[in-house]
Design a protein around this motif. Structure first.
Motif, PDB file in Angstrom:
ATOM      1  N   TYR A  51       0.857  -0.907  -0.216  1.00 23.86           N
ATOM      2  CA  TYR A  51       0.417   0.052  -0.230  1.00 23.86           C
ATOM      3  C   TYR A  51       0.837   1.035   0.106  1.00 23.86           C
ATOM      4  CZ  TYR A  51      -3.039   3.528   1.510  1.00 23.86           C
ATOM      5  OH  TYR A  51      -4.145   4.655   1.171  1.00 23.86           O
ATOM      6  N   THR A  52       1.989   1.296   0.848  1.00 23.89           N
ATOM      7  CA  THR A  52       2.753   2.554   0.782  1.00 23.89           C
ATOM      8  C   THR A  52       3.681   2.576  -0.282  1.00 23.89           C
ATOM      9  OG1 THR A  52       3.009   1.847   3.090  1.00 23.89           O
ATOM     10  CG2 THR A  52       4.713   3.468   2.220  1.00 23.89           C
ATOM     11  N   ILE A  53       4.071   1.281  -0.873  1.00 22.87           N
ATOM     12  CA  ILE A  53       4.339   2.161  -1.997  1.00 22.87           C
ATOM     13  C   ILE A  53       3.729   2.112  -3.286  1.00 22.87           C
ATOM     14  CG2 ILE A  53       6.433   0.591  -4.707  1.00 22.87           C
ATOM     15  CD1 ILE A  53       6.759  -1.561  -2.315  1.00 22.87           C
ATOM     16  N   GLN A  54       2.822   1.705  -3.468  1.00 22.24           N
ATOM     17  CA  GLN A  54       1.459   2.329  -4.787  1.00 22.24           C
ATOM     18  C   GLN A  54       1.138   3.687  -3.868  1.00 22.24           C
ATOM     19  OE1 GLN A  54      -2.190   3.127  -4.227  1.00 22.24           O
ATOM     20  NE2 GLN A  54      -1.731   3.102  -2.661  1.00 22.24           N
ATOM     21  N   LEU A  55       1.083   3.991  -3.357  1.00 20.64           N
ATOM     22  CA  LEU A  55       0.557   5.531  -3.295  1.00 20.64           C
ATOM     23  C   LEU A  55       1.795   6.273  -3.225  1.00 20.64           C
ATOM     24  CD1 LEU A  55      -1.268   6.986  -1.541  1.00 20.64           C
ATOM     25  CD2 LEU A  55       0.138   7.172   0.709  1.00 20.64           C
ATOM     26  N   GLY A  56       2.960   5.788  -2.894  1.00 20.18           N
ATOM     27  CA  GLY A  56       4.136   6.806  -3.429  1.00 20.18           C
ATOM     28  C   GLY A  56       4.291   6.855  -4.853  1.00 20.18           C
ATOM     29  N   LEU A  57       4.194   5.453  -5.586  1.00 19.85           N
ATOM     30  CA  LEU A  57       3.487   5.507  -7.377  1.00 19.85           C
ATOM     31  C   LEU A  57       2.690   6.538  -7.888  1.00 19.85           C
ATOM     32  CD1 LEU A  57       4.520   1.704  -7.506  1.00 19.85           C
ATOM     33  CD2 LEU A  57       5.740   3.255  -8.314  1.00 19.85           C
ATOM     34  N   ASN A  58       1.778   6.068  -7.237  1.00 19.37           N
ATOM     35  CA  ASN A  58       0.402   6.736  -6.679  1.00 19.37           C
ATOM     36  C   ASN A  58       0.972   8.979  -7.325  1.00 19.37           C
ATOM     37  OD1 ASN A  58      -1.971   9.034  -6.727  1.00 19.37           O
ATOM     38  ND2 ASN A  58      -3.064   7.146  -6.862  1.00 19.37           N
ATOM     39  N   LEU A  59       1.911   8.750  -6.364  1.00 20.75           N
ATOM     40  CA  LEU A  59       1.892  10.311  -5.921  1.00 20.75           C
ATOM     41  C   LEU A  59       2.987  10.769  -6.623  1.00 20.75           C
ATOM     42  CD1 LEU A  59       1.759  10.105  -1.551  1.00 20.75           C
ATOM     43  CD2 LEU A  59       0.452  11.049  -3.601  1.00 20.75           C
ATOM     44  N   ILE A  60       3.737  10.387  -7.751  1.00 26.09           N
ATOM     45  CA  ILE A  60       5.055  10.640  -8.069  1.00 26.09           C
ATOM     46  C   ILE A  60       4.575  11.256  -9.580  1.00 26.09           C
ATOM     47  CG2 ILE A  60       7.005  10.502  -6.410  1.00 26.09           C
ATOM     48  CD1 ILE A  60       7.564   8.103  -8.713  1.00 26.09           C
ATOM     49  N   TRP A  61       3.090  10.378  -9.758  1.00 26.20           N
ATOM     50  CA  TRP A  61       2.517  10.380 -11.060  1.00 26.20           C
ATOM     51  C   TRP A  61       2.724  12.187 -11.635  1.00 26.20           C
ATOM     52  CZ3 TRP A  61      -1.119  12.149 -14.189  1.00 26.20           C
ATOM     53  CH2 TRP A  61      -0.498  12.745 -15.234  1.00 26.20           C
ATOM     54  N   MET A  62       2.284  12.721 -10.657  1.00 26.09           N
ATOM     55  CA  MET A  62       1.777  13.982 -11.422  1.00 26.09           C
ATOM     56  C   MET A  62       2.961  15.379 -11.833  1.00 26.09           C
ATOM     57  SD  MET A  62      -1.149  16.511 -10.134  1.00 26.09           S
ATOM     58  CE  MET A  62      -2.202  16.011 -11.150  1.00 26.09           C
ATOM     59  N   PRO A  63       3.505  14.806 -10.794  1.00 27.53           N
ATOM     60  CA  PRO A  63       4.645  16.145 -10.581  1.00 27.53           C
ATOM     61  C   PRO A  63       5.919  15.176 -12.527  1.00 27.53           C
ATOM     62  CG  PRO A  63       4.600  15.055  -9.069  1.00 27.53           C
ATOM     63  CD  PRO A  63       3.615  14.443  -9.378  1.00 27.53           C
ATOM     64  N   LEU A  64       5.678  13.444 -12.809  1.00 30.43           N
ATOM     65  CA  LEU A  64       6.583  12.720 -13.260  1.00 30.43           C
ATOM     66  C   LEU A  64       5.617  13.893 -14.630  1.00 30.43           C
ATOM     67  CD1 LEU A  64       6.977   9.427 -12.580  1.00 30.43           C
ATOM     68  CD2 LEU A  64       8.835  11.427 -12.988  1.00 30.43           C
ATOM     69  N   ILE A  70       3.074   4.630 -13.824  1.00 32.00           N
ATOM     70  CA  ILE A  70       1.346   4.327 -13.487  1.00 32.00           C
ATOM     71  C   ILE A  70       1.241   2.497 -13.432  1.00 32.00           C
ATOM     72  CG2 ILE A  70       0.592   4.677 -15.979  1.00 32.00           C
ATOM     73  CD1 ILE A  70      -1.946   6.082 -14.250  1.00 32.00           C
ATOM     74  N   ILE A  71       1.963   2.192 -14.947  1.00 30.48           N
ATOM     75  CA  ILE A  71       1.966   0.806 -15.331  1.00 30.48           C
ATOM     76  C   ILE A  71       3.015  -0.218 -13.700  1.00 30.48           C
ATOM     77  CG2 ILE A  71       2.916  -1.169 -16.398  1.00 30.48           C
ATOM     78  CD1 ILE A  71       2.858   1.447 -19.040  1.00 30.48           C
ATOM     79  N   ALA A  72       3.980   0.726 -13.196  1.00 29.45           N
ATOM     80  CA  ALA A  72       4.143  -0.433 -11.876  1.00 29.45           C
ATOM     81  C   ALA A  72       3.032   0.018 -10.926  1.00 29.45           C
ATOM     82  CB  ALA A  72       4.976   0.552 -11.737  1.00 29.45           C
ATOM     83  N   LEU A  73       2.434   1.061 -10.872  1.00 32.39           N
ATOM     84  CA  LEU A  73       0.951   1.491 -10.018  1.00 32.39           C
ATOM     85  C   LEU A  73       0.371   0.261 -10.569  1.00 32.39           C
ATOM     86  CD1 LEU A  73      -0.597   2.943  -7.771  1.00 32.39           C
ATOM     87  CD2 LEU A  73      -0.896   4.747  -9.687  1.00 32.39           C
ATOM     88  N   THR A  74      -0.237   0.089 -11.256  1.00 31.44           N
ATOM     89  CA  THR A  74      -1.140  -0.205 -12.241  1.00 31.44           C
ATOM     90  C   THR A  74      -0.515  -2.326 -11.386  1.00 31.44           C
ATOM     91  OG1 THR A  74      -1.800   1.339 -13.126  1.00 31.44           O
ATOM     92  CG2 THR A  74      -3.107  -1.202 -13.398  1.00 31.44           C
ATOM     93  N   GLY A  75       0.205  -2.412 -11.104  1.00 32.01           N
ATOM     94  CA  GLY A  75       0.811  -3.852 -11.206  1.00 32.01           C
ATOM     95  C   GLY A  75       0.999  -3.567  -9.991  1.00 32.01           C
ATOM     96  N   VAL A  76       1.203  -3.342  -8.673  1.00 26.77           N
ATOM     97  CA  VAL A  76       1.413  -2.972  -7.571  1.00 26.77           C
ATOM     98  C   VAL A  76       0.244  -3.274  -6.760  1.00 26.77           C
ATOM     99  CG1 VAL A  76       2.495  -1.807  -5.722  1.00 26.77           C
ATOM    100  CG2 VAL A  76       3.985  -2.444  -7.310  1.00 26.77           C
ATOM    101  N   THR A  77      -1.309  -2.579  -7.589  1.00 22.46           N
ATOM    102  CA  THR A  77      -2.026  -2.693  -6.669  1.00 22.46           C
ATOM    103  C   THR A  77      -2.840  -3.312  -7.051  1.00 22.46           C
ATOM    104  OG1 THR A  77      -2.134   0.310  -7.208  1.00 22.46           O
ATOM    105  CG2 THR A  77      -5.019  -0.509  -6.867  1.00 22.46           C
ATOM    106  N   GLY A  78      -2.705  -4.635  -8.324  1.00 31.40           N
ATOM    107  CA  GLY A  78      -3.454  -5.804  -8.445  1.00 31.40           C
ATOM    108  C   GLY A  78      -2.867  -6.515  -7.753  1.00 31.40           C
ATOM    109  N   TYR A  79      -1.532  -6.735  -7.474  1.00 32.60           N
ATOM    110  CA  TYR A  79      -0.616  -7.818  -6.590  1.00 32.60           C
ATOM    111  C   TYR A  79      -1.741  -7.129  -4.950  1.00 32.60           C
ATOM    112  CZ  TYR A  79       2.704 -10.372  -3.972  1.00 32.60           C
ATOM    113  OH  TYR A  79       3.388 -10.719  -3.210  1.00 32.60           O
ATOM    114  N   LEU A  80      -1.541  -5.896  -4.731  1.00 34.81           N
ATOM    115  CA  LEU A  80      -2.460  -5.730  -3.560  1.00 34.81           C
ATOM    116  C   LEU A  80      -3.719  -6.012  -3.348  1.00 34.81           C
ATOM    117  CD1 LEU A  80      -2.184  -4.073  -0.798  1.00 34.81           C
ATOM    118  CD2 LEU A  80      -3.069  -2.041  -1.700  1.00 34.81           C
TER     119      LEU A  80
END
Length: 188
Positions: A101-114, A128-138
């Motif tokens: 959850y913490t990892i996906q939240l971090g990935l989520n939060l860096i998308w907009m600045p990127l 966002i591809i990594a975020l989707t994968g981590v969230t699916g695994y979560l």
């Protein structure tokens, strides 16, 4: 397989309190958005060539608010179910879920600045591809602890799929280069 990593995991106090768990993403998400400057983001969004089906900019705020609240509730619920379980496997899965959850939240939060802040569509799309994968695994981990928590991620996963399409579509249609697209009217 990711396991529980304390140094990559939000403090357990956040997961143990429903208000903290829900409010954390609700406060951090918009804070990141404001840090990137909403005027610049809207101007850039309108200037980019968009793939078919792109929503108007005013849709994103309410959608993300609902998704952040739901993911925060799901995090609280899954952690509470696992932490109070007498099954050591569920306890371990709840802790693993907290790390994911913490990892996906971090990935989520860096998308907009990127995407908007730095104008890096390739990196934003990879994020966002990594975020989707981590969230699916979560969701897979949480379904083993508390089914409702996992189902709470379904709308988020659906939106992430759509957001991936938008991110990649904008990148492709703009030749993966946003240079010159990031000036607000005040900056010109």
């Amino acid at each position: 397989m990711t396991t529980y990593v304390p140094s990559l995991t939000l403090p357990s106090a956040i997961f143990e309190q429903p208000a903290a768990s829900i409010l954390l993403p609700l406060l951090i998400g918009p804070t990141i958005g404001y840090a990137v400057r909403p005027d610049r983001t809207k101007t850039t969004y309108r200037a980019l060539k968009q793939p078919p089906g792109n929503p108007p900019p005013q849709v994103f705020g309410p959608v993300w608010t609902a998704l952040y609240a739901t993911m925060g509730y799901a995090a609280y619920r899954a952690y509470a179910a696992g932490a109070t379980s007498i099954d050591p496997r569920k306890v371990a899965l709840a802790k693993q879920g907290a790390t994911l959850y913490t990892i996906q939240l971090g990935l989520n939060l860096i998308w907009m600045p990127l995407f908007f802040g730095l104008g890096r569509p390739i990196e934003a799309t990879a994020d966002i591809i990594a975020l989707t994968g981590v969230t699916g695994y979560l969701a897979y981990i949480w379904v083993q602890v508390d089914e409702i928590s996992a189902w709470c991620l379904a709308p988020y996963l659906g939106w992430l799929g759509f957001a991936t399409y938008l991110s990649a579509g904008c990148g492709y249609l703009n030749k993966w280069n946003f240079k010159g697209q990031f000036q607000s009217e005040k900056d010109k």
